[in-house]
Design a protein around this motif. Sequence first.
Motif, short mmCIF file in Angstrom:
data_model
loop_
_atom_site.label_atom_id
_atom_site.label_comp_id
_atom_site.label_asym_id
_atom_site.label_seq_id
_atom_site.Cartn_x
_atom_site.Cartn_y
_atom_site.Cartn_z
N THR A 166 -0.87 41.25 46.40
CA THR A 166 -0.30 41.33 47.75
C THR A 166 0.67 42.50 47.89
OG1 THR A 166 1.39 39.70 47.16
CG2 THR A 166 -0.59 38.89 48.28
N GLY A 167 1.23 42.98 46.79
CA GLY A 167 2.10 44.15 46.84
C GLY A 167 1.32 45.44 47.05
N VAL A 168 0.02 45.40 46.78
CA VAL A 168 -0.85 46.56 46.97
C VAL A 168 -1.53 46.47 48.34
CG1 VAL A 168 -2.83 47.84 46.05
CG2 VAL A 168 -1.27 46.67 44.48
N TYR A 169 -2.13 45.34 48.62
CA TYR A 169 -2.80 45.08 49.91
C TYR A 169 -2.18 43.82 50.51
CZ TYR A 169 -6.62 48.21 48.47
OH TYR A 169 -7.38 49.27 48.07
N ARG A 170 -1.43 43.96 51.57
CA ARG A 170 -0.82 42.78 52.21
C ARG A 170 -1.86 41.81 52.71
NH1 ARG A 170 4.81 43.03 54.78
NH2 ARG A 170 3.90 41.07 55.41
N GLY A 171 -3.03 42.32 53.06
CA GLY A 171 -4.10 41.45 53.55
C GLY A 171 -4.65 40.50 52.50
N ALA A 172 -4.28 40.69 51.25
CA ALA A 172 -4.76 39.81 50.18
C ALA A 172 -4.04 38.45 50.19
CB ALA A 172 -4.59 40.48 48.83
N ASP A 173 -2.96 38.34 50.93
CA ASP A 173 -2.14 37.12 50.95
C ASP A 173 -2.99 35.88 51.22
OD1 ASP A 173 -0.50 34.94 52.00
OD2 ASP A 173 1.14 36.37 52.02
N TRP A 174 -3.65 35.85 52.33
CA TRP A 174 -4.45 34.68 52.73
C TRP A 174 -5.57 34.42 51.73
CZ3 TRP A 174 -9.43 33.47 53.98
CH2 TRP A 174 -9.64 32.32 54.72
N HIS A 175 -6.22 35.48 51.27
CA HIS A 175 -7.35 35.35 50.35
C HIS A 175 -6.91 34.77 48.99
CE1 HIS A 175 -10.05 37.66 52.98
NE2 HIS A 175 -8.92 38.24 53.34
N GLU A 176 -5.76 35.21 48.51
CA GLU A 176 -5.25 34.65 47.25
C GLU A 176 -4.86 33.19 47.42
OE1 GLU A 176 -3.62 38.63 44.95
OE2 GLU A 176 -2.15 37.22 45.74
N ARG A 177 -4.30 32.83 48.55
CA ARG A 177 -3.95 31.43 48.79
C ARG A 177 -5.21 30.57 48.82
NH1 ARG A 177 -0.22 30.90 53.92
NH2 ARG A 177 -0.49 28.71 53.41
N GLU A 178 -6.25 31.04 49.46
CA GLU A 178 -7.50 30.29 49.52
C GLU A 178 -8.13 30.16 48.12
OE1 GLU A 178 -11.58 30.23 52.09
OE2 GLU A 178 -10.90 32.18 51.35
N PHE A 198 -6.58 30.30 45.27
CA PHE A 198 -5.70 29.38 44.54
C PHE A 198 -6.08 27.94 44.85
CE2 PHE A 198 -1.79 26.79 45.24
CZ PHE A 198 -1.48 26.54 43.91
N GLU A 199 -6.25 27.65 46.12
CA GLU A 199 -6.53 26.29 46.54
C GLU A 199 -7.94 25.82 46.17
OE1 GLU A 199 -5.52 23.75 50.49
OE2 GLU A 199 -6.20 25.79 50.79
N MET A 200 -8.92 26.68 46.35
CA MET A 200 -10.32 26.28 46.14
C MET A 200 -10.78 26.38 44.68
SD MET A 200 -11.40 25.23 48.95
CE MET A 200 -10.66 25.16 50.55
N PHE A 201 -10.20 27.30 43.91
CA PHE A 201 -10.63 27.51 42.53
C PHE A 201 -9.52 27.24 41.50
CE2 PHE A 201 -13.50 30.13 45.00
CZ PHE A 201 -14.73 29.81 44.46
N GLY A 202 -8.27 27.17 41.93
CA GLY A 202 -7.17 26.90 41.02
C GLY A 202 -6.63 28.13 40.31
N VAL A 203 -6.93 29.33 40.82
CA VAL A 203 -6.42 30.56 40.20
C VAL A 203 -4.98 30.76 40.66
CG1 VAL A 203 -6.70 33.06 39.97
CG2 VAL A 203 -8.72 31.59 40.13
N ASP A 204 -4.07 30.87 39.70
CA ASP A 204 -2.65 31.06 39.98
C ASP A 204 -2.36 32.56 40.06
OD1 ASP A 204 0.08 30.79 40.27
OD2 ASP A 204 0.44 30.28 38.17
N LEU A 216 2.57 31.08 47.55
CA LEU A 216 1.33 30.50 47.06
C LEU A 216 1.34 28.99 47.26
CD1 LEU A 216 -1.27 31.55 45.77
CD2 LEU A 216 -0.29 31.03 43.54
N VAL A 217 0.97 28.56 48.47
CA VAL A 217 0.91 27.15 48.82
C VAL A 217 -0.46 26.87 49.43
CG1 VAL A 217 3.40 26.96 49.21
CG2 VAL A 217 1.90 27.55 51.11
N PRO A 218 -0.87 25.59 49.45
CA PRO A 218 -2.18 25.27 50.04
C PRO A 218 -2.31 25.79 51.47
CG PRO A 218 -1.34 23.40 48.83
CD PRO A 218 -0.23 24.43 48.87
N LEU A 219 -3.53 26.15 51.81
CA LEU A 219 -3.81 26.79 53.09
C LEU A 219 -4.73 25.95 53.97
CD1 LEU A 219 -3.64 29.51 54.72
CD2 LEU A 219 -5.68 30.20 53.48
N LEU A 220 -5.76 25.36 53.39
CA LEU A 220 -6.81 24.73 54.19
C LEU A 220 -6.93 23.22 54.03
CD1 LEU A 220 -9.53 27.40 53.39
CD2 LEU A 220 -8.21 27.21 55.49
#
Length: 187
Positions: free
Chosen positions: A92-104, A106-112, A119-123
């Motif tokens: 997210t420090g490189v691409y701000r748009g990665a924020d939502w994608h990393e949260r998803e 994290f939630e769907m696959f468990g990648v920290d 980094l909190v649940p999104l969906l």
Amino acid sequence: MRAAVEERYGARATVSDSYGQTTVDVGPADWLDLVSFARDGLGCAYFDWLTGVDDPPESITVVAHVYDPAEHAHLLLRTKVSRAAPRLPSVTGVYRGADWHERETFEMFGVDFEGHPHLVPLLLPDGFEGHPLRKDFVLAARVAKAWPGAKEPGESGHGAPSRRRVMPPGVPADWGRPAAPGEGRDG
């Protein structure tokens, strides 16, 4: 792009081309550097998406798609993380748009994603347990209710000859089975 990536990473990266799109695979230690290099060194100023791909039994592949609008060049960036302890530095420090994608992811696959700002649940609803896009996640709805698009005789429950009901892969043998009289679910 290919030459620049090979020059920078050497044997630490695998570069392949498929259908006019370049794919770069690196280890988790090079992930953040690769994403930064794609933006700053390769001109991929446009972040499109990031997701995970479950690859049991050992790994989860994290994939990001970035784009160089000046050269009309697509680039897929990939790395594999352990399923047992899936973690990567946040981009997210490189691409701000990665924020939502990393949260998803994290939630769907468990990648920290370490260093992610929120980094909190999104969906999924509060209290949801598990990671539903992992292949070992049991889809309880498939066990509780027959699948309406039955292909085998007897699966639809409409009077056709019946067969033994087959559980979806990964479902424990006692799921969906009513408890016998005097049998408790806990023991």
